[in-house]
Design a protein around this motif. Structure first.
Motif, short mmCIF file in Angstrom:
data_model
loop_
_atom_site.label_atom_id
_atom_site.label_comp_id
_atom_site.label_asym_id
_atom_site.label_seq_id
_atom_site.Cartn_x
_atom_site.Cartn_y
_atom_site.Cartn_z
N PRO A 170 0.83 -1.21 0.00
CA PRO A 170 0.00 0.00 0.00
C PRO A 170 0.86 1.26 0.00
CG PRO A 170 0.02 -0.99 2.18
CD PRO A 170 0.79 -1.91 1.28
N VAL A 171 0.35 2.30 -0.66
CA VAL A 171 1.01 3.60 -0.65
C VAL A 171 -0.08 4.66 -0.78
CG1 VAL A 171 1.41 3.71 -3.16
CG2 VAL A 171 2.92 4.96 -1.62
N ARG A 172 0.07 5.75 -0.07
CA ARG A 172 -0.86 6.86 -0.23
C ARG A 172 -0.43 7.70 -1.43
NH1 ARG A 172 -1.10 10.60 4.28
NH2 ARG A 172 -2.48 11.56 2.79
N ARG A 173 -1.40 8.02 -2.27
CA ARG A 173 -1.06 8.80 -3.47
C ARG A 173 -0.34 10.09 -3.11
NH1 ARG A 173 -4.21 10.08 -9.01
NH2 ARG A 173 -2.82 11.74 -9.65
N ALA A 174 -0.77 10.75 -2.06
CA ALA A 174 -0.16 12.01 -1.64
C ALA A 174 1.29 11.84 -1.20
CB ALA A 174 -0.98 12.63 -0.51
N ASP A 175 1.70 10.62 -0.90
CA ASP A 175 3.06 10.36 -0.41
C ASP A 175 4.01 9.86 -1.50
OD1 ASP A 175 2.10 11.01 2.10
OD2 ASP A 175 1.84 8.91 2.71
N VAL A 176 3.50 9.56 -2.68
CA VAL A 176 4.32 8.92 -3.72
C VAL A 176 5.52 9.78 -4.11
CG1 VAL A 176 4.32 8.13 -6.13
CG2 VAL A 176 2.49 7.43 -4.59
N ALA A 177 5.33 11.05 -4.39
CA ALA A 177 6.44 11.91 -4.82
C ALA A 177 7.55 11.97 -3.76
CB ALA A 177 5.94 13.30 -5.17
N ALA A 178 7.18 12.24 -2.53
CA ALA A 178 8.18 12.33 -1.47
C ALA A 178 8.86 10.99 -1.22
CB ALA A 178 7.55 12.85 -0.18
N ARG A 179 8.09 9.92 -1.21
CA ARG A 179 8.64 8.60 -0.94
C ARG A 179 9.68 8.19 -1.99
NH1 ARG A 179 5.37 3.09 0.57
NH2 ARG A 179 7.17 1.73 0.56
N PHE A 180 9.41 8.54 -3.26
CA PHE A 180 10.30 8.11 -4.33
C PHE A 180 11.20 9.22 -4.86
CE2 PHE A 180 6.73 5.07 -4.38
CZ PHE A 180 7.47 3.94 -4.09
N GLY A 181 11.19 10.37 -4.21
CA GLY A 181 12.18 11.41 -4.48
C GLY A 181 12.03 12.17 -5.78
N PHE A 182 10.81 12.51 -6.16
CA PHE A 182 10.62 13.37 -7.33
C PHE A 182 9.67 14.50 -6.97
CE2 PHE A 182 7.32 10.12 -7.87
CZ PHE A 182 6.20 10.86 -8.21
N VAL A 183 9.69 15.54 -7.79
CA VAL A 183 8.88 16.74 -7.59
C VAL A 183 7.78 16.74 -8.64
CG1 VAL A 183 8.88 19.25 -7.56
CG2 VAL A 183 10.85 17.99 -6.66
N SER A 184 6.52 16.75 -8.19
CA SER A 184 5.38 16.73 -9.13
C SER A 184 5.18 18.06 -9.84
CB SER A 184 4.08 16.38 -8.38
OG SER A 184 4.15 15.09 -7.88
N SER A 185 5.47 19.14 -9.13
CA SER A 185 5.25 20.47 -9.71
C SER A 185 6.48 21.35 -9.49
CB SER A 185 4.02 21.12 -9.10
OG SER A 185 3.78 22.38 -9.68
N PRO A 186 7.44 21.31 -10.42
CA PRO A 186 8.62 22.15 -10.27
C PRO A 186 8.29 23.64 -10.20
CG PRO A 186 9.02 20.48 -11.92
CD PRO A 186 7.55 20.42 -11.56
N ALA A 187 7.15 24.06 -10.77
CA ALA A 187 6.75 25.46 -10.70
C ALA A 187 6.58 25.91 -9.25
CB ALA A 187 5.46 25.70 -11.49
#
Length: 190
Positions: A170-187
């Motif tokens: 299980p993974v929370r969608r809101a946690d995916v970027a932080a957990r895997f080390g990427f930025v969803s919105s560079p802006a």
């Protein structure tokens, strides 16, 4: 990266980057986002030109902060991510083997599988550094034919090729970027 891009970077090394103009949506479509699309929060217009799509895919990468970008000649165009930096399609080939392919047409070999609270499937691949990809929602039926979900619908096992079983985590969608080390919105970081 294309040679023409390397040459442009050498010739014009200090061209400012831009954000907000390019998006990779949840289904792996590259989208142009003009000022009106950015202001309204819409995903923008899908890019359909094959040569441009190939150019974007060949010159797509991440910086040291986990921000994904397209190197457009000397200018770095940071990408808004609809979910993850990669989107994969799942299919079955003529021999009956499962195939995962990313939006750029590359092979994606899964190492881990995650299920978010909305039923989205996220894969981490075997590369170093690992790529993170969401499964295109049109392929959920194929996925479910090769997965055994537990009663909680967030755990179980995905049956990959050669009898390999990958645990569903299980993974929370809101946690995916932080957990895997990427930025969803560079802006948002600009």
């Amino acid at each position: 990266m294309d040679d023409i891009v390397r040459q442009a970077l050498a010739k014009w090394p200090n061209v400012p980057s831009c954000t907000g103009w390019l998006m990779l949506d949840r289904r792996g479509n590259w989208r142009m986002r003009d000022e009106a699309a950015q202001a309204s929060g819409s995903p923008g217009t899908a890019i359909r030109h094959d040569a441009l799509l190939g150019f974007i895919n060949r010159n797509y990468g991440a910086d040291e902060r986990g921000q994904w970008y397209f190197q457009n000649g000397p200018q770095r165009v940071y990408v808004e991510l609809g979910y993850t930096p990669w989107v994969v399609r799942l299919s079955v080939d003529a021999s009956g083997a499962l195939v995962l392919q990313d939006q750029a047409g590359g092979v994606f070999e899964p190492a881990e599988v995650f299920v978010d609270e909305e039923g989205g499937i996220v894969f981490r691949d075997t590369q170093t550094p690992a790529r993170i990809a969401v499964l295109h929602d049109h392929d959920l039926d194929i996925f479910s034919e090769h997965a055994a979900l537990a009663d909680d619908s967030l755990s179980g096992e995905f049956h990959w090729n050669n009898g390999t079983g990958l645990s569903l985590q299980p993974v929370r969608r809101a946690d995916v970027a932080a957990r895997f080390g990427f930025v969803s919105s560079p802006a948002a970081l600009a």
